[in-house]
Scaffold this motif. Structure first.
Motif, PDB file in Angstrom:
ATOM      1  N   ALA A 251       0.094   9.015  -4.116  1.00  0.00           N
ATOM      2  CA  ALA A 251      -1.151   9.433  -3.469  1.00  0.00           C
ATOM      3  C   ALA A 251      -1.150  10.927  -3.180  1.00  0.00           C
ATOM      4  CB  ALA A 251      -1.360   8.644  -2.190  1.00  0.00           C
ATOM      5  N   GLY A 252      -0.489  11.708  -4.032  1.00  0.00           N
ATOM      6  CA  GLY A 252      -0.452  13.154  -3.859  1.00  0.00           C
ATOM      7  C   GLY A 252       0.604  13.640  -2.896  1.00  0.00           C
ATOM      8  N   TYR A 253       1.368  12.736  -2.330  1.00  0.00           N
ATOM      9  CA  TYR A 253       2.423  13.105  -1.384  1.00  0.00           C
ATOM     10  C   TYR A 253       3.792  12.914  -2.032  1.00  0.00           C
ATOM     11  CZ  TYR A 253      -1.110  12.817   2.328  1.00  0.00           C
ATOM     12  OH  TYR A 253      -2.209  12.995   3.118  1.00  0.00           O
ATOM     13  N   LEU A 254       4.725  13.774  -1.655  1.00  0.00           N
ATOM     14  CA  LEU A 254       6.100  13.633  -2.101  1.00  0.00           C
ATOM     15  C   LEU A 254       6.841  12.682  -1.159  1.00  0.00           C
ATOM     16  CD1 LEU A 254       8.500  14.493  -3.878  1.00  0.00           C
ATOM     17  CD2 LEU A 254       8.928  16.339  -2.233  1.00  0.00           C
ATOM     18  N   ILE A 255       7.308  11.564  -1.699  1.00  0.00           N
ATOM     19  CA  ILE A 255       8.115  10.624  -0.927  1.00  0.00           C
ATOM     20  C   ILE A 255       9.572  10.913  -1.274  1.00  0.00           C
ATOM     21  CG2 ILE A 255       8.537   8.216  -0.346  1.00  0.00           C
ATOM     22  CD1 ILE A 255       5.667   9.182   0.204  1.00  0.00           C
ATOM     23  N   PRO A 256      10.351  11.460  -0.342  1.00  0.00           N
ATOM     24  CA  PRO A 256      11.718  11.866  -0.677  1.00  0.00           C
ATOM     25  C   PRO A 256      12.603  10.677  -1.033  1.00  0.00           C
ATOM     26  CG  PRO A 256      10.978  12.882   1.388  1.00  0.00           C
ATOM     27  CD  PRO A 256       9.980  11.829   1.036  1.00  0.00           C
ATOM     28  N   LYS A 257      13.575  10.934  -1.872  1.00  0.00           N
ATOM     29  CA  LYS A 257      14.563   9.921  -2.222  1.00  0.00           C
ATOM     30  C   LYS A 257      15.226   9.370  -0.958  1.00  0.00           C
ATOM     31  CE  LYS A 257      18.932   9.326  -4.749  1.00  0.00           C
ATOM     32  NZ  LYS A 257      19.951   9.980  -5.611  1.00  0.00           N
ATOM     33  N   GLY A 258      15.395   8.052  -0.920  1.00  0.00           N
ATOM     34  CA  GLY A 258      16.027   7.422   0.235  1.00  0.00           C
ATOM     35  C   GLY A 258      15.067   7.037   1.347  1.00  0.00           C
ATOM     36  N   SER A 259      13.789   7.338   1.190  1.00  0.00           N
ATOM     37  CA  SER A 259      12.815   6.978   2.224  1.00  0.00           C
ATOM     38  C   SER A 259      12.619   5.462   2.276  1.00  0.00           C
ATOM     39  CB  SER A 259      11.468   7.646   1.951  1.00  0.00           C
ATOM     40  OG  SER A 259      11.565   9.058   2.037  1.00  0.00           O
ATOM     41  N   HIS A 260      12.371   4.955   3.469  1.00  0.00           N
ATOM     42  CA  HIS A 260      12.070   3.537   3.656  1.00  0.00           C
ATOM     43  C   HIS A 260      10.550   3.372   3.670  1.00  0.00           C
ATOM     44  CE1 HIS A 260      16.147   2.591   5.805  1.00  0.00           C
ATOM     45  NE2 HIS A 260      16.287   3.133   4.608  1.00  0.00           N
ATOM     46  N   ALA A 261      10.010   2.766   2.631  1.00  0.00           N
ATOM     47  CA  ALA A 261       8.572   2.518   2.552  1.00  0.00           C
ATOM     48  C   ALA A 261       8.268   1.193   3.248  1.00  0.00           C
ATOM     49  CB  ALA A 261       8.107   2.492   1.108  1.00  0.00           C
ATOM     50  N   LEU A 262       7.434   1.255   4.286  1.00  0.00           N
ATOM     51  CA  LEU A 262       7.085   0.060   5.048  1.00  0.00           C
ATOM     52  C   LEU A 262       5.618  -0.265   4.818  1.00  0.00           C
ATOM     53  CD1 LEU A 262       8.816   0.704   8.519  1.00  0.00           C
ATOM     54  CD2 LEU A 262       9.709  -0.472   6.507  1.00  0.00           C
TER      55      LEU A 262
ATOM     56  N   GLY B  14      20.151   9.548   9.070  1.00  0.00           N
ATOM     57  CA  GLY B  14      19.223   8.432   9.082  1.00  0.00           C
ATOM     58  C   GLY B  14      18.134   8.631   8.053  1.00  0.00           C
ATOM     59  N   PRO B  15      17.375   7.601   7.725  1.00  0.00           N
ATOM     60  CA  PRO B  15      16.342   7.711   6.695  1.00  0.00           C
ATOM     61  C   PRO B  15      15.063   8.336   7.243  1.00  0.00           C
ATOM     62  CG  PRO B  15      16.318   5.523   7.615  1.00  0.00           C
ATOM     63  CD  PRO B  15      17.443   6.249   8.305  1.00  0.00           C
ATOM     64  N   THR B  16      14.181   8.712   6.345  1.00  0.00           N
ATOM     65  CA  THR B  16      12.801   8.959   6.726  1.00  0.00           C
ATOM     66  C   THR B  16      12.027   7.669   6.482  1.00  0.00           C
ATOM     67  OG1 THR B  16      12.307   9.808   4.508  1.00  0.00           O
ATOM     68  CG2 THR B  16      12.884  11.413   6.199  1.00  0.00           C
ATOM     69  N   ILE B  17      11.037   7.405   7.319  1.00  0.00           N
ATOM     70  CA  ILE B  17      10.276   6.161   7.246  1.00  0.00           C
ATOM     71  C   ILE B  17       8.839   6.489   6.868  1.00  0.00           C
ATOM     72  CG2 ILE B  17       9.479   4.164   8.565  1.00  0.00           C
ATOM     73  CD1 ILE B  17      11.925   4.514  10.354  1.00  0.00           C
ATOM     74  N   VAL B  18       8.321   5.777   5.873  1.00  0.00           N
ATOM     75  CA  VAL B  18       6.969   6.022   5.367  1.00  0.00           C
ATOM     76  C   VAL B  18       6.161   4.735   5.485  1.00  0.00           C
ATOM     77  CG1 VAL B  18       5.574   6.805   3.421  1.00  0.00           C
ATOM     78  CG2 VAL B  18       7.875   7.753   3.776  1.00  0.00           C
ATOM     79  N   PRO B  19       5.449   4.531   6.597  1.00  0.00           N
ATOM     80  CA  PRO B  19       4.581   3.353   6.709  1.00  0.00           C
ATOM     81  C   PRO B  19       3.295   3.554   5.921  1.00  0.00           C
ATOM     82  CG  PRO B  19       4.509   4.651   8.724  1.00  0.00           C
ATOM     83  CD  PRO B  19       5.489   5.327   7.828  1.00  0.00           C
ATOM     84  N   VAL B  20       2.726   2.447   5.421  1.00  0.00           N
ATOM     85  CA  VAL B  20       1.534   2.495   4.565  1.00  0.00           C
ATOM     86  C   VAL B  20       0.525   1.470   5.060  1.00  0.00           C
ATOM     87  CG1 VAL B  20       0.637   2.107   2.236  1.00  0.00           C
ATOM     88  CG2 VAL B  20       2.833   3.285   2.557  1.00  0.00           C
ATOM     89  N   LEU B  21      -0.728   1.934   5.299  1.00  0.00           N
ATOM     90  CA  LEU B  21      -1.802   1.068   5.749  1.00  0.00           C
ATOM     91  C   LEU B  21      -2.924   0.960   4.723  1.00  0.00           C
ATOM     92  CD1 LEU B  21      -0.311   2.058   8.392  1.00  0.00           C
ATOM     93  CD2 LEU B  21      -2.498   1.821   9.561  1.00  0.00           C
ATOM     94  N   ASP B  22      -2.828   1.696   3.629  1.00  0.00           N
ATOM     95  CA  ASP B  22      -3.901   1.763   2.635  1.00  0.00           C
ATOM     96  C   ASP B  22      -3.515   0.943   1.409  1.00  0.00           C
ATOM     97  OD1 ASP B  22      -5.877   2.373   0.856  1.00  0.00           O
ATOM     98  OD2 ASP B  22      -5.483   4.526   0.785  1.00  0.00           O
ATOM     99  N   PRO B  23      -4.330  -0.052   1.014  1.00  0.00           N
ATOM    100  CA  PRO B  23      -3.999  -0.857  -0.165  1.00  0.00           C
ATOM    101  C   PRO B  23      -3.821  -0.050  -1.443  1.00  0.00           C
ATOM    102  CG  PRO B  23      -5.754  -1.895   1.102  1.00  0.00           C
ATOM    103  CD  PRO B  23      -5.550  -0.535   1.696  1.00  0.00           C
ATOM    104  N   ALA B  24      -4.598   1.023  -1.613  1.00  0.00           N
ATOM    105  CA  ALA B  24      -4.479   1.834  -2.830  1.00  0.00           C
ATOM    106  C   ALA B  24      -3.098   2.478  -2.910  1.00  0.00           C
ATOM    107  CB  ALA B  24      -5.568   2.902  -2.860  1.00  0.00           C
TER     108      ALA B  24
END
Length: 553
Positions: free
Chosen positions: A424-435, A97-107
Motif C-alpha cells: 500500500a505504498g508503505y515500506l514494511i521492514p523485514k521482521g515486522s509482525h503483521a497483525l 523487539g519487533p515492529t508491529i504493523v496492525p491492518v484494518l483495511d481489507p485492501a
C-alpha cells in the motif's frame, strides 16, 4: 663510535615521501566515503515511507503503552489508530523487539496475503506458541520452514482432505451426526427437559457450545468423548471441564500476552507471570491427551490394532514414502493433536453464542431463521442434516454476521515479513509482525454500513440467488478462517460444526432471555477479550414433537 642519526633535512625528506601518498590515499578514501554516503541518502530518499507511527518514547518505543499503560493491548492499538485516522501503522518497540504493523483495511490485508503471500508466510516466536506447539513441530504455529511444510502436507492431504472431512465420509459422518444426540444429553444435564420446559431452569450456552465443540473434536481425534468414565447424563465430567478450560487458556496466551513476546531476551524469567499460566495449561492438555496417544502407538506397533477409526490412528499409521518407517514422531503426533483441538474449539462456539444472543434480542431475525429451517427441513419428520446447508442461506448469513461483528480474537495469528516489502505504498521492514485485525476489518465503516449493527441481511445479495453465502471471507472484509498459504486448513470442518450447531439449536428449541434481565441480553464485551462479558444464559422450550429428539439414555 657515535650513532649515525639522520640529519633534519633527511628526516623531513623521508616524512614528506611517506606523508604525501598517505594524504592522497586519505583524500581518495574520503571522496569515496562522501560519494557512498550521498548515494545512500539518495537511495534512502527514494524508498517508500514507513507506515505512520504513533508518538513513542526514546529508546523504548511504545512498550509502556503496549504492555503497561493501556491494557489490553488491542484496545489501545485500535484507539490510537482511530485518533491517527489510519488503517495501518507501525508500532515501535525497544531494540531487540519487533515492529508491529496492525491492518484494518481489507485492501491492504489482501495485498499482504495475496500479492505478497510468500513475504508474509512466516510466524513470530513466542513463549506460548513454542510451548503449545512442542517446539514448533506443528502445522499452524511453526515458522515457515521444512518442518512446517511437512506438517502442512500431512494436514491437507490426510486430516482435512475431501477424502476424510467433513461429512459424508465413513470416518467422520457418524461421529459428527451422533454427537448431537450426546449434545442433547449434555443440555439435559444443564436443566433442559426434552419433553417439557422446566419452569425456572436455564442453560448456560457458553458451556453448552464450548463443550459441544470439545466433544466433537475429542470424538474425531481419540474416538471418545471422555478422558475418564462417561457421565450418566452425557454431560462433561471434571476432566473434560479442565480440558476445555486449558485449551481456551492456551489460546488466549499464544501471542502478545507477556513482555517476553516483545523482548525475547526476557523469556524464561517470567517477569509478568504469563509463562507459568501457559505451562500449566499445556501440562493439563498433554496430561489428558498424551496417555491415549502413547497407548495407541503401542497398539499399532504391537499389531493389536488394525483398523483406522479416528484421526490419531491416521497420524500414527502414516508412513514415509522412502523407507516406510513412521512418518511422524510421538512428539509430532502429540503436539499436532493439541493444536487441532485448539484450532477448532474456539471459533464455532464463540460465533454460536454471540449469534444466539443477538437473535434473542431481535426476535424478528430469529423468526426468519427458524422459518427458513422449517421450510427447508420441515417440523414433523427429521432434524437438520448437513445436506440442508446449501439451502439454509439466512442461517449462514447469521453466522457470517457473527464472524464479522463478534470475532473470537482481536487479531489473526500474526504473519512475519521475511524481507523488506512495499505494501500500500508503505515500506514494511523485514521482521515486522503483521497483525490483521479481525476486530477492525469487520467494523471498518468504510467497508460496512452501520458496522455495529447485527444485520444478517447485509450478506444476502437480494436477488434470490444466495449461493454466495459461505462462512469463509476470501476478500478479507472480515476474518473467519483467514486465507493464503497460512490460512486455516480446517475451514470446512469449522463451517459445518458452526452451521449444524446453530441450526439445531434454533430448530429444536424456542429461546427466551432471563426475566431478571428485563427481557434483553446484555451484549457488552469483556474488557480484555471479545467474548460476551457475561456468558449467555437463556430459557429453552422444546418446539418439536418428542420423537424427533435423540434419546439421551
Amino acid at each position: 663510535m657515535a650513532p649515525n642519526y639522520p640529519s633534519g633535512d633527511q628526516v623531513s625528506a623521508a616524512g614528506a615521501t611517506v606523508t604525501k601518498p598517505f594524504l592522497l590515499s586519505l583524500l581518495a578514501a574520503s571522496i569515496v566515503l562522501l560519494i557512498t554516503l550521498k548515494r545512500k541518502r539518495t537511495a534512502a530518499s527514494k524508498l517508500p515511507p514507513l507506515p505512520p507511527t504513533p508518538p513513542s518514547w526514546p529508546l523504548i518505543g511504545n512498550l509502556p503503552e503496549v504492555m503497561f499503560h493501556s491494557k489490553p493491548m488491542f484496545r489501545w492499538v485500535h484507539d490510537v489508530m482511530k485518533e491517527m485516522n489510519t488503517d495501518t501503522c507501525l508500532i515501535r518497540l525497544p531494540a531487540g523487539g519487533p515492529t508491529i504493523v496492525p491492518v484494518l483495511d481489507p485492501a491492504i490485508a489482501r495485498e499482504m496475503l495475496r500479492k505478497h503471500d510468500a513475504s508474509f508466510a512466516d510466524r513470530p516466536t513466542s513463549f506460548g506458541s513454542h510451548v503449545i506447539s512442542g517446539g514448533y513441530v506443528t502445522a499452524v504455529l511453526g515458522p515457515h520452514n521444512d518442518q512446517w511444510r511437512k506438517m502442512r502436507k500431512v494436514m491437507t492431504s490426510e486430516i482435512v482432505s475431501p477424502a476424510r472431512l467433513p461429512f459424508p465420509t465413513r470416518l467422520h459422518k457418524d461421529k459428527l451426526e451422533t454427537e448431537f444426540a450426546k449434545f442433547m444429553a449434555m443440555l439435559k444435564q444443564l436443566n433442559i427437559s426434552i419433553t417439557r420446559c422446566i419452569s425456572g431452569k436455564s442453560v448456560d450456552l457458553r458451556i453448552a457450545t464450548q463443550h459441544y465443540c470439545g466433544n466433537v473434536m475429542r470424538k474425531m481425534l481419540f474416538g471418545r468423548r471422555f478422558f475418564g468414565e462417561p457421565t450418566s447424563d452425557g454431560g462433561p465430567g471434571p476432566m473434560e471441564v479442565k480440558h476445555v478450560e486449558a485449551l481456551f487458556t492456551g489460546l488466549k496466551y499464544l501471542y502478545f500476552s507477556g513482555v517476553s513476546d516483545y523482548l525475547p531476551w526476557l523469556r524464561g524469567w517470567d517477569v509478568d507471570g504469563k509463562e507459568k499460566i501457559v505451562r500449566e495449561a499445556d501440562k493439563t492438555i498433554k496430561a489428558l491427551q498424551n496417555p491415549i496417544i502413547d497407548e495407541r502407538i503401542r497398539q499399532w506397533r504391537s499389531g493389536e490394532r488394525k483398523e483406522i477409526d479416528d484421526l490419531i490412528d491416521v497420524l500414527v499409521t502414516l508412513k514415509d514414502d522412502v523407507d516406510r518407517k513412521p512418518l511422524l514422531t510421538p512428539q509430532e503426533i502429540k503436539s499436532q493433536a493439541a493444536e487441532l483441538m485448539m484450532a477448532v474449539i474456539d471459533n464455532p462456539s464463540n460465533a454460536v453464542e454471540w449469534t444466539m444472543a443477538e437473535l434473542i434480542n431481535q426476535p424478528d431475525l430469529m423468526a426468519k431463521a427458524v422459518e427458513e429451517i422449517d421450510r427447508v427441513v420441515g417440523k414433523e419428520s427429521r432434524l437438520v442434516h448437513e445436506s440442508d446447508f446449501g439451502s439454509l442461506h439466512y442461517v449462514k448469513a447469521c453466522v457470517r454476521e457473527a464472524f464479522r461483528l463478534h470475532p473470537v480474537y482481536p487479531f489473526n495469528v500474526p504473519h512475519v515479513s521475511t524481507c523488506d516489502t512495499v505494501v500500500a505504498g508503505y515500506l514494511i521492514p523485514k521482521g515486522s509482525h503483521a497483525l490483521l485485525s479481525r476486530y477492525g476489518l469487520g467494523r471498518n465503516p468504510e467497508v460496512w454500513t452501520d458496522p455495529l449493527k447485527f444485520d444478517p441481511d447485509r450478506h444476502l445479495d437480494g436477488t434470490g440467488d444466495h449461493n454466495s453465502v459461505v462462512l469463509a471471507e476470501h476478500d478479507l472484509r472480515f476474518i473467519s478462517f483467514s486465507t493464503g498459504r497460512r490460512g486455516c486448513v480446517a475451514a470446512v470442518l469449522g463451517t459445518c460444526m458452526t452451521t449444524m450447531l446453530l441450526a439445531r439449536l434454533l430448530q429444536c428449541f424456542t429461546w427466551a432471555p432471563l426475566e431478571d434481565g428485563k427481557g434483553v441480553i446484555d451484549l457488552a464485551e469483556a474488557k480484555d477479550e471479545l467474548f460476551l462479558a457475561t456468558p449467555l444464559v437463556a430459557f429453552p422450550k422444546p418446539r418439536l414433537a418428542p420423537h424427533l429428539y435423540p434419546k439421551t439414555n
